[in-house]
Enzyme design. Structure first.
Site, PDB file in Angstrom:
ATOM      1  N   SER A  71      97.037 119.202  36.223  1.00 48.34           N
ATOM      2  CA  SER A  71      95.914 118.388  36.324  1.00 48.34           C
ATOM      3  C   SER A  71      95.067 118.407  37.355  1.00 48.34           C
ATOM      4  CB  SER A  71      97.347 117.439  36.320  1.00 48.34           C
ATOM      5  OG  SER A  71      96.459 115.839  36.285  1.00 48.34           O
ATOM      6  N   LYS A  87     103.276 111.206  27.208  1.00 47.63           N
ATOM      7  CA  LYS A  87     103.011 109.300  26.706  1.00 47.63           C
ATOM      8  C   LYS A  87     103.249 108.814  25.361  1.00 47.63           C
ATOM      9  CE  LYS A  87      97.985 111.331  27.748  1.00 47.63           C
ATOM     10  NZ  LYS A  87      96.740 111.043  27.262  1.00 47.63           N
ATOM     11  N   ASN A 109      99.377 106.379  29.150  1.00 45.68           N
ATOM     12  CA  ASN A 109      99.168 107.230  30.274  1.00 45.68           C
ATOM     13  C   ASN A 109      99.011 105.910  31.395  1.00 45.68           C
ATOM     14  OD1 ASN A 109      96.641 105.774  29.754  1.00 45.68           O
ATOM     15  ND2 ASN A 109      95.102 106.744  30.142  1.00 45.68           N
ATOM     16  N   ASP A 151      92.945 105.266  27.907  1.00 44.37           N
ATOM     17  CA  ASP A 151      92.225 106.289  27.076  1.00 44.37           C
ATOM     18  C   ASP A 151      90.545 105.672  26.671  1.00 44.37           C
ATOM     19  OD1 ASP A 151      92.939 108.638  28.276  1.00 44.37           O
ATOM     20  OD2 ASP A 151      94.428 108.802  26.600  1.00 44.37           O
ATOM     21  N   ALA A 177      94.053 114.584  14.774  1.00 48.43           N
ATOM     22  CA  ALA A 177      95.070 112.997  14.580  1.00 48.43           C
ATOM     23  C   ALA A 177      95.766 113.522  15.443  1.00 48.43           C
ATOM     24  CB  ALA A 177      95.128 112.958  13.278  1.00 48.43           C
ATOM     25  N   GLY A 198      97.315 112.742  20.116  1.00 46.01           N
ATOM     26  CA  GLY A 198      97.246 111.892  20.786  1.00 46.01           C
ATOM     27  C   GLY A 198      95.998 111.288  20.876  1.00 46.01           C
ATOM     28  N   TYR A 233      86.953 119.035  27.505  1.00 50.71           N
ATOM     29  CA  TYR A 233      85.856 118.885  28.631  1.00 50.71           C
ATOM     30  C   TYR A 233      85.789 120.029  29.085  1.00 50.71           C
ATOM     31  CZ  TYR A 233      90.748 118.003  30.185  1.00 50.71           C
ATOM     32  OH  TYR A 233      91.507 117.420  30.714  1.00 50.71           O
ATOM     33  N   GLY A 282      83.311 116.097  26.883  1.00 47.08           N
ATOM     34  CA  GLY A 282      83.934 115.248  27.414  1.00 47.08           C
ATOM     35  C   GLY A 282      85.220 114.231  28.819  1.00 47.08           C
TER      36      GLY A 282
HETATM   37  P1  NAP Z   1      97.162 116.675  20.035  1.00 49.27           P
HETATM   38  O1  NAP Z   1      97.996 115.493  20.212  1.00 49.27           O
HETATM   39  O2  NAP Z   1      97.726 118.220  20.579  1.00 49.27           O
HETATM   40  O3  NAP Z   1      96.340 116.906  18.833  1.00 49.27           O
HETATM   41  C1  NAP Z   1      95.643 118.591  18.888  1.00 49.27           C
HETATM   42  C2  NAP Z   1      94.703 118.300  17.580  1.00 49.27           C
HETATM   43  O4  NAP Z   1      94.040 119.238  17.579  1.00 49.27           O
HETATM   44  C3  NAP Z   1      95.043 117.957  16.446  1.00 49.27           C
HETATM   45  O5  NAP Z   1      94.694 116.662  15.618  1.00 49.27           O
HETATM   46  C4  NAP Z   1      95.624 119.462  15.626  1.00 49.27           C
HETATM   47  O6  NAP Z   1      95.415 118.918  14.639  1.00 49.27           O
HETATM   48  C5  NAP Z   1      94.239 119.737  16.014  1.00 49.27           C
HETATM   49  N1  NAP Z   1      94.142 121.179  16.007  1.00 49.27           N
HETATM   50  C6  NAP Z   1      94.978 121.953  17.182  1.00 49.27           C
HETATM   51  N2  NAP Z   1      94.437 123.114  16.735  1.00 49.27           N
HETATM   52  C7  NAP Z   1      93.302 122.924  15.291  1.00 49.27           C
HETATM   53  C8  NAP Z   1      92.769 124.116  14.552  1.00 49.27           C
HETATM   54  N3  NAP Z   1      92.561 125.716  15.527  1.00 49.27           N
HETATM   55  N4  NAP Z   1      91.928 124.098  13.837  1.00 49.27           N
HETATM   56  C9  NAP Z   1      92.067 122.879  13.834  1.00 49.27           C
HETATM   57  N5  NAP Z   1      92.639 120.957  14.314  1.00 49.27           N
HETATM   58  C10 NAP Z   1      93.504 121.796  15.699  1.00 49.27           C
HETATM   59  O7  NAP Z   1      96.091 116.478  21.770  1.00 49.27           O
HETATM   60  P2  NAP Z   1      95.377 115.788  22.464  1.00 49.27           P
HETATM   61  O8  NAP Z   1      96.180 114.901  23.226  1.00 49.27           O
HETATM   62  O9  NAP Z   1      95.075 114.601  20.945  1.00 49.27           O
HETATM   63  O10 NAP Z   1      93.806 116.654  22.905  1.00 49.27           O
HETATM   64  C11 NAP Z   1      93.268 116.771  21.926  1.00 49.27           C
HETATM   65  C12 NAP Z   1      92.044 117.534  23.063  1.00 49.27           C
HETATM   66  O11 NAP Z   1      91.454 115.931  23.477  1.00 49.27           O
HETATM   67  C13 NAP Z   1      92.387 118.192  24.219  1.00 49.27           C
HETATM   68  O12 NAP Z   1      91.634 119.018  24.552  1.00 49.27           O
HETATM   69  C14 NAP Z   1      92.990 117.189  25.658  1.00 49.27           C
HETATM   70  O13 NAP Z   1      91.873 118.019  26.106  1.00 49.27           O
HETATM   71  C15 NAP Z   1      91.260 116.766  24.730  1.00 49.27           C
HETATM   72  N6  NAP Z   1      91.232 115.153  25.341  1.00 49.27           N
HETATM   73  C16 NAP Z   1      90.141 115.180  26.336  1.00 49.27           C
HETATM   74  C17 NAP Z   1      90.957 113.985  26.602  1.00 49.27           C
HETATM   75  C18 NAP Z   1      89.234 113.144  27.909  1.00 49.27           C
HETATM   76  O14 NAP Z   1      89.785 112.142  28.583  1.00 49.27           O
HETATM   77  N7  NAP Z   1      88.409 113.693  28.224  1.00 49.27           N
HETATM   78  C19 NAP Z   1      91.628 112.753  26.643  1.00 49.27           C
HETATM   79  C20 NAP Z   1      92.838 113.594  26.136  1.00 49.27           C
HETATM   80  C21 NAP Z   1      92.120 114.522  25.412  1.00 49.27           C
HETATM   81  P3  NAP Z   1      97.285 119.015  13.824  1.00 49.27           P
HETATM   82  O15 NAP Z   1      97.301 117.839  13.857  1.00 49.27           O
HETATM   83  O16 NAP Z   1      97.160 120.296  12.606  1.00 49.27           O
HETATM   84  O17 NAP Z   1      97.521 120.271  14.710  1.00 49.27           O
END
Ligand code: NAP
Length: 289
Positions: free
Chosen positions: A21, A72, A93, A108, A134, A136, A230, A251
């Site tokens: 983090s 979360k 969060n 968020d 789809a 978190g 990001y 991001g």
């Molecule tokens: P998560 O709950 O694990 O969800 C991951 C998502 O990515 C799911 O929809 C997953 O699909 C998809 N995915 C992973 N690998 C894939 C692949 N090879 N092909 C197609 N789809 C794929 O994670 P999260 O917490 O939502 O975070 C997702 C991203 O957002 C991370 O990179 C995180 O660092 C970023 N994030 C950024 C912020 C910000 O403030 N900028 C905040 C939160 C998160 P499936 O359902 O099919 O597994």
């Protein structure tokens, strides 16, 4: 470095793992800049020990904590109060401890919107958005967009049933139509072609070699492309979008603003978001600066 004394108040982040983090650098920079008597600490809390950790924070008079993976969603069942936004998103969060109670919020969705506003980008009210993913983070993005007056949000996810679940769960939170489509379908291509906004909420793009999830031939120069990944600062999707002439947003802004909103909720002071952004960029991209 904050000079800790008998009156220093504690805020922090819980996660498993938590070492990755960068929130401590971001928050402590803002605390230091405002000369506040607070310190932001990472706490490694394992899944089976969440309840004990929350009770411990109450007993130790901790002011508040951010919550990251994997807590979360699970933390929701042990909260005394939950904000409307956290309820819709199904995750918290940001926790606030007060008078022996713990309340949960989710910053968020607001962070996502504020980052757009600061770039001078208006939500395309009455328009349409495509959301890739789809997980978190996607849920916070879809809630933010659905409450902002869009006509249509199309969600595409590798595991299609999760997108269909979003469609069911979030169908009635506003007038916005929410539609789940297959990631490999022509329906997605058509939705992208007419979208005002395209948001990637999947983790695809974190590796420079990641393949695009969309066919760029359907990307319109008039579509705003918002990438919530990001690191790296420019993902393959952002690069393609920039080359197409699309307005793009990365991001880092969402990450800074979700943190700034939490800071304000705990401490009651608006932090300097530029200080937070610089500290975060240094922590994330140190070698590249
Ligand atoms: P998560 O709950 O694990 O969800 C991951 C998502 O990515 C799911 O929809 C997953 O699909 C998809 N995915 C992973 N690998 C894939 C692949 N090879 N092909 C197609 N789809 C794929 O994670 P999260 O917490 O939502 O975070 C997702 C991203 O957002 C991370 O990179 C995180 O660092 C970023 N994030 C950024 C912020 C910000 O403030 N900028 C905040 C939160 C998160 P499936 O359902 O099919 O597994």
């Amino acid at each position: 470095m904050t000079k800790i004394n008998g009156q220093t108040r504690i805020v922090g982040v819980i996660g498993d793992p938590v070492q990755h983090s960068r929130s401590p650098q971001m928050h402590n920079a803002a605390i230091l800049e405002r000369k506040l008597d607070y310190v932001y600490v990472p706490f490694h809390v394992r899944s089976g020990e969440l309840q004990e950790a929350i009770e411990g924070f109450k007993a130790l008079n901790v002011l508040g904590v951010n919550v990251t993976i994997p807590h979360k969603q699970t933390v929701m069942s042990i909260l005394d109060d939950v904000s409307h936004e956290a309820t819709l998103i199904g995750a918290a969060n940001t926790l606030i401890f007060c008078d022996g109670r713990v309340s949960g919020d989710n910053t968020d969705a607001q962070g996502f919107l504020r980052a757009m506003t600061e770039e001078g980008i208006d939500i395309p009210v009455g328009g349409s958005a495509v959301v890739l993913g789809a997980g978190g983070a996607a849920r916070a993005v879809v809630v933010a967009l659905a409450l902002s007056g869009l006509d249509l949000i199309t969600i595409a996810n590798r595991t299609e049933w999760k997108a269909i679940q979003f469609e069911k769960d979030l169908a009635t939170i506003s007038e916005t139509e929410i539609s789940a489509v297959d990631l490999a379908s022509n329906q997605l291509n058509l939705a992208i072609r007419s979208a005002d906004l395209l948001v990637n909420t999947t983790s695809v793009g974190m590796q420079e070699t990641d393949q695009l999830l969309i066919d760029p031939d359907f990307l319109n120069p008039g579509t705003i492309v918002y990438e919530i990944v990001y690191t790296p600062p420019e993902t393959p999707l952002l690069r393609v979008a920039r080359e197409k002439g699309c307005q793009t947003i990365g991001g880092i802004g969402m990450l800074v603003h979700q943190g700034a909103i939490a800071f304000e909720k705990w401490i009651g002071i608006v932090p300097n978001v530029e200080t937070m952004r610089i500290a975060l960029k240094q922590a994330l991209y140190q070698k590249k600066l």
